[in-house]
Structure formats: structure tokens, C-alpha cells
Design a protein around this motif. Structure first.
Motif, PDB file in Angstrom:
ATOM      1  N   ASP A 212       0.828  -1.205   0.000  1.00  0.00           N
ATOM      2  CA  ASP A 212       0.000   0.000   0.000  1.00  0.00           C
ATOM      3  C   ASP A 212       0.866   1.259   0.000  1.00  0.00           C
ATOM      4  N   THR A 213       1.897   1.243   0.825  1.00  0.00           N
ATOM      5  CA  THR A 213       2.789   2.401   0.903  1.00  0.00           C
ATOM      6  C   THR A 213       3.541   2.615  -0.404  1.00  0.00           C
ATOM      7  N   LEU A 214       3.943   1.517  -1.036  1.00  0.00           N
ATOM      8  CA  LEU A 214       4.733   1.598  -2.266  1.00  0.00           C
ATOM      9  C   LEU A 214       3.873   1.775  -3.507  1.00  0.00           C
ATOM     10  N   GLY A 215       2.575   1.659  -3.358  1.00  0.00           N
ATOM     11  CA  GLY A 215       1.698   1.783  -4.512  1.00  0.00           C
ATOM     12  C   GLY A 215       1.726   0.572  -5.427  1.00  0.00           C
ATOM     13  N   VAL A 216       2.053  -0.583  -4.866  1.00  0.00           N
ATOM     14  CA  VAL A 216       2.085  -1.828  -5.644  1.00  0.00           C
ATOM     15  C   VAL A 216       0.718  -2.491  -5.573  1.00  0.00           C
ATOM     16  N   GLU A 217       0.161  -2.799  -6.721  1.00  0.00           N
ATOM     17  CA  GLU A 217      -1.166  -3.407  -6.773  1.00  0.00           C
ATOM     18  C   GLU A 217      -1.054  -4.927  -6.768  1.00  0.00           C
ATOM     19  N   LEU A 218      -1.681  -5.559  -5.786  1.00  0.00           N
ATOM     20  CA  LEU A 218      -1.696  -7.013  -5.686  1.00  0.00           C
ATOM     21  C   LEU A 218      -3.078  -7.533  -6.070  1.00  0.00           C
ATOM     22  N   GLU A 219      -3.098  -8.669  -6.749  1.00  0.00           N
ATOM     23  CA  GLU A 219      -4.371  -9.310  -7.074  1.00  0.00           C
ATOM     24  C   GLU A 219      -5.136  -9.594  -5.784  1.00  0.00           C
ATOM     25  N   ALA A 220      -6.408  -9.293  -5.773  1.00  0.00           N
ATOM     26  CA  ALA A 220      -7.214  -9.511  -4.571  1.00  0.00           C
ATOM     27  C   ALA A 220      -7.486 -11.004  -4.400  1.00  0.00           C
ATOM     28  N   ILE A 221      -6.725 -11.643  -3.531  1.00  0.00           N
ATOM     29  CA  ILE A 221      -6.885 -13.073  -3.260  1.00  0.00           C
ATOM     30  C   ILE A 221      -7.550 -13.219  -1.897  1.00  0.00           C
ATOM     31  N   PRO A 222      -8.783 -13.722  -1.843  1.00  0.00           N
ATOM     32  CA  PRO A 222      -9.481 -13.851  -0.557  1.00  0.00           C
ATOM     33  C   PRO A 222      -8.744 -14.793   0.396  1.00  0.00           C
ATOM     34  N   ALA A 223      -8.948 -14.566   1.675  1.00  0.00           N
ATOM     35  CA  ALA A 223      -8.350 -15.436   2.699  1.00  0.00           C
ATOM     36  C   ALA A 223      -9.250 -16.645   2.924  1.00  0.00           C
ATOM     37  N   GLU A 224      -9.545 -17.346   1.856  1.00  0.00           N
ATOM     38  CA  GLU A 224     -10.374 -18.545   1.912  1.00  0.00           C
ATOM     39  C   GLU A 224     -10.007 -19.431   0.726  1.00  0.00           C
ATOM     40  N   PRO A 225     -10.299 -20.710   0.802  1.00  0.00           N
ATOM     41  CA  PRO A 225      -9.874 -21.629  -0.265  1.00  0.00           C
ATOM     42  C   PRO A 225     -10.466 -21.276  -1.620  1.00  0.00           C
ATOM     43  N   TYR A 226      -9.661 -21.430  -2.633  1.00  0.00           N
ATOM     44  CA  TYR A 226     -10.125 -21.246  -4.012  1.00  0.00           C
ATOM     45  C   TYR A 226     -10.666 -22.555  -4.569  1.00  0.00           C
ATOM     46  N   PHE A 227     -10.036 -23.676  -4.179  1.00  0.00           N
ATOM     47  CA  PHE A 227     -10.429 -24.963  -4.754  1.00  0.00           C
ATOM     48  C   PHE A 227     -10.671 -26.006  -3.672  1.00  0.00           C
ATOM     49  N   ALA A 228     -11.353 -27.067  -4.080  1.00  0.00           N
ATOM     50  CA  ALA A 228     -11.550 -28.250  -3.243  1.00  0.00           C
ATOM     51  C   ALA A 228     -10.993 -29.456  -3.985  1.00  0.00           C
ATOM     52  N   GLN A 229     -10.526 -30.448  -3.248  1.00  0.00           N
ATOM     53  CA  GLN A 229     -10.005 -31.682  -3.836  1.00  0.00           C
ATOM     54  C   GLN A 229     -11.125 -32.719  -3.879  1.00  0.00           C
ATOM     55  N   ILE A 230     -11.358 -33.274  -5.064  1.00  0.00           N
ATOM     56  CA  ILE A 230     -12.433 -34.240  -5.240  1.00  0.00           C
ATOM     57  C   ILE A 230     -11.857 -35.566  -5.722  1.00  0.00           C
ATOM     58  N   ASP A 231     -12.218 -36.652  -5.041  1.00  0.00           N
ATOM     59  CA  ASP A 231     -11.813 -37.999  -5.449  1.00  0.00           C
ATOM     60  C   ASP A 231     -12.642 -38.407  -6.654  1.00  0.00           C
ATOM     61  N   THR A 232     -11.975 -38.704  -7.768  1.00  0.00           N
ATOM     62  CA  THR A 232     -12.695 -39.050  -8.995  1.00  0.00           C
ATOM     63  C   THR A 232     -13.051 -40.523  -9.071  1.00  0.00           C
ATOM     64  N   GLY A 233     -12.485 -41.345  -8.190  1.00  0.00           N
ATOM     65  CA  GLY A 233     -12.812 -42.766  -8.187  1.00  0.00           C
ATOM     66  C   GLY A 233     -12.231 -43.538  -9.355  1.00  0.00           C
ATOM     67  N   GLY A 234     -11.301 -42.942 -10.089  1.00  0.00           N
ATOM     68  CA  GLY A 234     -10.693 -43.620 -11.238  1.00  0.00           C
ATOM     69  C   GLY A 234     -10.346 -42.612 -12.311  1.00  0.00           C
ATOM     70  N   GLN A 235      -9.920 -43.121 -13.452  1.00  0.00           N
ATOM     71  CA  GLN A 235      -9.515 -42.248 -14.544  1.00  0.00           C
ATOM     72  C   GLN A 235     -10.713 -41.489 -15.106  1.00  0.00           C
ATOM     73  N   LEU A 236     -10.460 -40.270 -15.560  1.00  0.00           N
ATOM     74  CA  LEU A 236     -11.551 -39.434 -16.051  1.00  0.00           C
ATOM     75  C   LEU A 236     -11.038 -38.534 -17.167  1.00  0.00           C
ATOM     76  N   ASP A 237     -11.832 -38.427 -18.209  1.00  0.00           N
ATOM     77  CA  ASP A 237     -11.543 -37.505 -19.300  1.00  0.00           C
ATOM     78  C   ASP A 237     -11.687 -36.073 -18.791  1.00  0.00           C
TER      79      ASP A 237
END
Length: 405
Positions: free
Chosen positions: A259-284
Motif C-alpha cells: 500500500d505504501t509503495l503503490g504496488v497493486e496485488l491481485e485480490a486473493i481472498p483469505a479462503e480456499p479457491y479450490f476443493a479436492q475431489i476424489d474421482t474414483g478412477g480415470q476421467l476424461d
């Protein structure tokens, strides 16, 4: 971070866990409820863990309670642990470059958007300083597809030998060095090992991560024999490593003072972006994107470890999807008929075999066999192993054609 600080953080975490367990004991239904949490709820629960431990620490010592961080950068600033204001010429040079090139930090922060919160949380859960989560800033610019001239790959830039040593698989289908979850676990295991080796000195740890522990130990031995200090700033190391640690510290300082330096950072929320899902096998992958109701490019961005049009036959059998699509994807997977899945078998060539005969035997096509095995001919040799698409051959062929490039 000193060993005393590390021990204190570990002890505080134990107090936090004990408090949580004690609270859970008074709620007889909580275990059953937690076991049925949906992926979105599970990941949000994980997102609050670090804030909760900070709350418990401040409660224990009678300190003012922190406000819950709104962004991942706030969480980073709350957990920067190293000395970033040293008067060192090398640090000053790297800091000056970043201040003159603020677009660089902005661009890297944008690439980090899907991955940064996860990596930061993994770092903090291990009691490491937040600066560790900035290593991919320096190594790859947070580009999981980055490859160096030394054949280092992925966000953490593992070379093949080190990757094997830390359990990262690599084959035609999949490269664990690019896998966000697998490579982060391996990198943090490696850094933990190095930090123990260098008795909690994080600057020496970072130097060893870049140059190899052997180079750092030899430099320390040279200084020891010359009665010189053994700290990072006093060592003579490879030129890249002489810049590496100052570059990392300068990046942390710019993020701290953005903020002091005027550097713009991408707004990344303090919460997960993704979840891990078990596909149960190979998947296209195209099929998976449709099931999750997301763009194929987004699925590939979250799962850069997969090199082809489908997940690897032998795993890992998981995909990362945006948190808001996790429930949809899980439900669609449960409803997906087995015969609509792409899957592959291994077949060893015997004397007299032809691609046509093998294709008829397994209910597939010669073209699908060629695509699956990167063949531009029909010649076979005894003992050769082929990947044979089974199940929905049309889908396999379509996917192979679409994704072979």
C-alpha cells in the motif's frame, strides 16, 4: 525463526487443538456432522484453522484479538517472521528493482490467484514463516507450467532427481512437479529437512533450497576454516544464490508495504479457491469440466500435473475444482455411469499381434491405440507394452485427438 519461536508456535497449536477437542466433547452430534460436511464446508472449516489458533494464542496471553484477515495478503503480513529491513546492499538492489517494476509483482500475484491461499495455509499449518509461500514467486513466477534450462519444473521448480527423492512421480500422463498439492507437500517436506539441517536458520535453508545443501555446507566450512562468520550474508555462494535470498526477502517486503509503495496485488481472498475431489478412477478432462460446469481451461489451470486429455490411469485419482463447483462435481460423478468413463489397460505384445487384432479384441480402434501410445506407425515388437483405451472408445478417441497436442 528460532527454535524457541518454533517450539512456542507448536505448543500454542497444541493448546488450540486441545481446546477444540474439549469443546467438541460436549457436542455429541458434532463428529457425525463433520463426517458429512460437503467439500465447500470442509474447506471453509480448514480456512478458519489458522485464524483460530491465533485467537487462542492471544486469549492465552491476554493480547488484543486480531481481526479476521480479509485477503491472503493480510494473512501473509500477519505471519511474516524474518528480518526484512536489514541494511544489506544485495537486499537494497533487489528491493530497488521491484519498486521500479511494480507490474512484475502485480503479474505474479495474478498468476498466483488459484494457488496462493492453499500454499500459504500449508506453510502456516507447519509452523513455517509466511515468506516460504513466496518461494514460487522467485522460482517460477507462480507459473506451474514453468520449465527451466536445468529441467526444473512446476511452481517449486523441482529437478527430476530431487523430485524422485521426495516422491513426485513423472510419466507420460502426469508430472507431480506441476501438481499443486503434491509438489507443495514435497517442497515443504524438503524445506523442513533443510531447516533441521541448518538448525532453524531460514536464510541458510532458502539458500540450500536454491543451490543444494552441499554447496551451502561447503561455503560454511570455508568460512569456518577462515574464522569467518557462518551466516548467509557472510558466505560466498553461486551467483544465483547470492541474489536468491535477497530477492525473496525483497518480495516479502514489497508485499508487506504494498500500500505504501503503490504496488497493486491481485485480490486473493483469505479462503480456499479450490476443493479436492476424489474421482474414483480415470476421467476424461473435458468430461470432468462439463460435469463440474466449469471451463476446460480452468480445470487444466487447477490441475497442471496432468499432461494429456485425461487423468492418469494409475492416479492420482483426484481433481481440483473451484470450491463453488465442488458439490455439483461430486453429485455428477456419483451419477456418471461406469460405461461412460474413459479408462485404459496395459497390454504386452505377443508374437503375431497386430494393432488391428488388439483393437478388435478390446473393442477399440487402431487410431485410438496410436493416439494413446503416441504412435505414427503400426509396427509392434514382442514385449512392448501398450496402453489400451477401454470403456467408451469413442470418447477416448475424441479426447485423444483433442488433447494429444
Amino acid at each position: 525463526m528460532s527454535r524457541l519461536q518454533t517450539g512456542l508456535r507448536t505448543g500454542l497449536l497444541a493448546v488450540t487443538v486441545a481446546a477444540v477437542v474439549s469443546g467438541c466433547a460436549s457436542q455429541s452430534q458434532q463428529s457425525a456432522q463433520e463426517s458429512t460436511l460437503r467439500p465447500m464446508e470442509q474447506t471453509r472449516l480448514i480456512a478458519g484453522m489458522h485464524y483460530g489458533s491465533l485467537y487462542q494464542r492471544n486469549l492465552l496471553f491476554g493480547l488484543a484479538q486480531p481481526s479476521q484477515p480479509e485477503t491472503a495478503w493480510d494473512l501473509t503480513r500477519d505471519n511474516l517472521s524474518l528480518e526484512l529491513d536489514l541494511e544489506e546492499a544485495r537486499l537494497a538492489r533487489e528491493l530497488a528493482w521491484l519498486e521500479q517494476n511494480p507490474a512484475h509483482v502485480t503479474a505474479v500475484s495474478q498468476r498466483a490467484l488459484p494457488y496462493y491461499h492453499y500454499i500459504l495455509e500449508q506453510v502456516l499449518e507447519r509452523g513455517m514463516p509466511a515468506e516460504v509461500a513466496l518461494i514460487p514467486f522467485i522460482e517460477s513466477g507462480y507459473n506451474p507450467f514453468a520449465v527451466s534450462s536445468a529441467r526444473a519444473a512446476g511452481p517449486w521448480q523441482f529437478i527430476p532427481g530431487t523430485a524422485r527423492n521426495f516422491g513426485l512421480e513423472s510419466n507420460w500422463w502426469y508430472d507431480g512437479r506441476r501438481d499443486i498439492v503434491a509438489s507443495t507437500d514435497a517442497a515443504l517436506n524438503y524445506l523442513s529437512k533443510l531447516n533441521d539441517m541448518f538448525e532453524g536458520d531460514w536464510l541458510l535453508t532458502f539458500a540450500a533450497y536454491n543451490a543444494g545443501e552441499g554447496n551451502v555446507l561447503r561455503a560454511m566450512n570455508r568460512n569456518r576454516e577462515a574464522n569467518k562468520p557462518l551466516d548467509y550474508w557472510s558466505l560466498r555462494l553461486p551467483a544465483e544464490t547470492m541474489r536468491y535470498v535477497p530477492k525473496l526477502l525483497a518480495t516479502a517486503r514489497v508485499i508487506r508495504d504494498a500500500d505504501t509503495l503503490g504496488v497493486e496485488l491481485e485480490a486473493i481472498p483469505a479462503e480456499p479457491y479450490f476443493a479436492q475431489i476424489d474421482t474414483g478412477g480415470q476421467l476424461d478432462l473435458s468430461q470432468a469440466a462439463a460435469l463440474a460446469e466449469i471451463d476446460l481451461d480452468e480445470l487444466k489451470r487447477l490441475n497442471p500435473g496432468f499432461s494429456r486429455w485425461a487423468t492418469a490411469p494409475e492416479g492420482p485419482h483426484r481433481l481440483l475444482v473451484p470450491v463453488e463447483n465442488a458439490d455439483q462435481f461430486q453429485t455428477a460423478l456419483v451419477q456418471l455411469p461406469v460405461e461412460e468413463r474413459v479408462n485404459y489397460q496395459h497390454y504386452t505384445i505377443n508374437s503375431g499381434d497386430t494393432l488391428g487384432a488388439i483393437a478388435r479384441r478390446f473393442g477399440t480402434t487402431v487410431s485410438a491405440l496410436q493416439q494413446a501410445n503416441q504412435m505414427d506407425h503400426t509396427r509392434l515388437r514382442v514385449g512392448q507394452t501398450l496402453l489400451v483405451p477401454a470403456g467408451n472408445t469413442d470418447l477416448a478417441l475424441q479426447s485423444a485427438r483433442a488433447g494429444s497436442g
